[in-house]
Design a protein around this motif. Sequence first.
Motif, mmCIF file in Angstrom:
data_model
loop_
_atom_site.group_PDB
_atom_site.id
_atom_site.type_symbol
_atom_site.label_atom_id
_atom_site.label_comp_id
_atom_site.label_asym_id
_atom_site.label_seq_id
_atom_site.Cartn_x
_atom_site.Cartn_y
_atom_site.Cartn_z
ATOM 1 N N LEU A 68 9.991 -19.015 90.858
ATOM 2 C CA LEU A 68 10.192 -19.171 89.413
ATOM 3 C C LEU A 68 9.592 -18.000 88.646
ATOM 4 C CD1 LEU A 68 9.583 -23.001 88.911
ATOM 5 C CD2 LEU A 68 11.732 -21.749 88.561
ATOM 6 N N CYS A 85 12.106 -15.275 88.789
ATOM 7 C CA CYS A 85 13.240 -15.739 87.999
ATOM 8 C C CYS A 85 12.973 -15.493 86.518
ATOM 9 C CB CYS A 85 13.501 -17.224 88.258
ATOM 10 S SG CYS A 85 14.898 -17.905 87.337
ATOM 11 N N HIS A 104 18.973 -21.204 81.627
ATOM 12 C CA HIS A 104 17.946 -21.158 82.669
ATOM 13 C C HIS A 104 18.414 -21.749 83.999
ATOM 14 C CE1 HIS A 104 14.126 -21.536 84.738
ATOM 15 N NE2 HIS A 104 14.337 -22.829 84.846
ATOM 16 N N GLU A 105 19.091 -22.884 83.971
ATOM 17 C CA GLU A 105 19.474 -23.558 85.220
ATOM 18 C C GLU A 105 20.370 -22.674 86.096
ATOM 19 O OE1 GLU A 105 17.925 -26.484 82.477
ATOM 20 O OE2 GLU A 105 19.501 -24.955 82.250
ATOM 21 N N GLU A 110 18.063 -20.073 87.626
ATOM 22 C CA GLU A 110 17.219 -20.749 88.611
ATOM 23 C C GLU A 110 17.999 -21.031 89.897
ATOM 24 O OE1 GLU A 110 14.064 -24.106 87.762
ATOM 25 O OE2 GLU A 110 15.999 -25.038 88.212
#
Length: 342
Positions: A193, A196, A219-220, A223
């Motif tokens: 993360l 990311c 974001h998803e 990710e």
Amino acid sequence: MEIRQYADVNKEKWDCFVNANSSGYAYHLYDVIALDRWESDQNRAFCIVDGKNDEILLLSMLHLEECFDGNESYYKLHSRWGMVVKDGLTKKQYKKVAHKYKEYIDSIFDEYNVRVMASELPPLSLENQPGKINGINKLMFFGFKPGIRYTYVVPMDGTEDDMMARCEQTTRQAIRKMKRNRDYKVVEAQPTLKDCKVYENLHAETYTRTGSPSAIIYHEYQENIFLKLIPQGISRVFFLKNQVTGEIVAATVIIIYKNTAYYWWGASKNGVIDGANKYLLWESMMEVYRSFKEKNANGKFYFECGGAYPYARSGKGKGLNDYKKHFGGVLHPIYIGEYVRN
């Protein structure tokens, strides 16, 4: 034949079908399809299955986007990279599968107020690679009015010096200048993360700088790349690090699939040093090529740099075209189509 939805198919079975057939590509893999580039799009990917033996005959990317025209709501369908069809079908079986596909798409047009559906086919799937592409846009057999656009593909072979010699002169100069600059180093991002977040910040800064803040990816999606695709070897992300400040100043996201790779996303900080993006992309290309050659000493490898717009005379299109053609790429077709409703 029956329609089976994405969520009702086992990931292993889905990916096995993609990998086993010549029209499959990384875009079709279960975890790549999971999230679309636009957050509001609904995932409607599906399979056509032979109910007698539970065998997949076709699978297709499909996303449904709700749009608004004044106070009226309508929908678009995106099948961004089309369908994977089982190799070896007879002509009769192929026609039946195509008919079932059109029947199902028509039903979605009826269910929703769908105005348009577009699709493309992966330019570097096994059946569409240089030397194998046969000039037939198979989307037309599935109800699409056929079209074409182009991408730049770099056939990677020989030594690094050989491939460097094929680059544009200004690109060679920029890469060599950055190689001599010991302040910068290319490092590979890790599936964390933390990394990311570093990439997301660069991505947001890039889209804001280029006047497209509304197109910043959620974001998803990012990710998913870092926590799912990188661990599976579907994607690799490379950072350009300033050794003096410790700051990450640029990034490339690469899709890896069999004997190919694709420059998926790129990002950089405002005011990044001249030549940084070219140098980072070049080093990313070399690294994925070296990894391929370690396992396939005599195999052919292709790197897709992305959309070609040689007709563009100004603006963003011209800038992208000029950048992506500089790495020794050749023009290669991407088959596209717009669905024609019955």
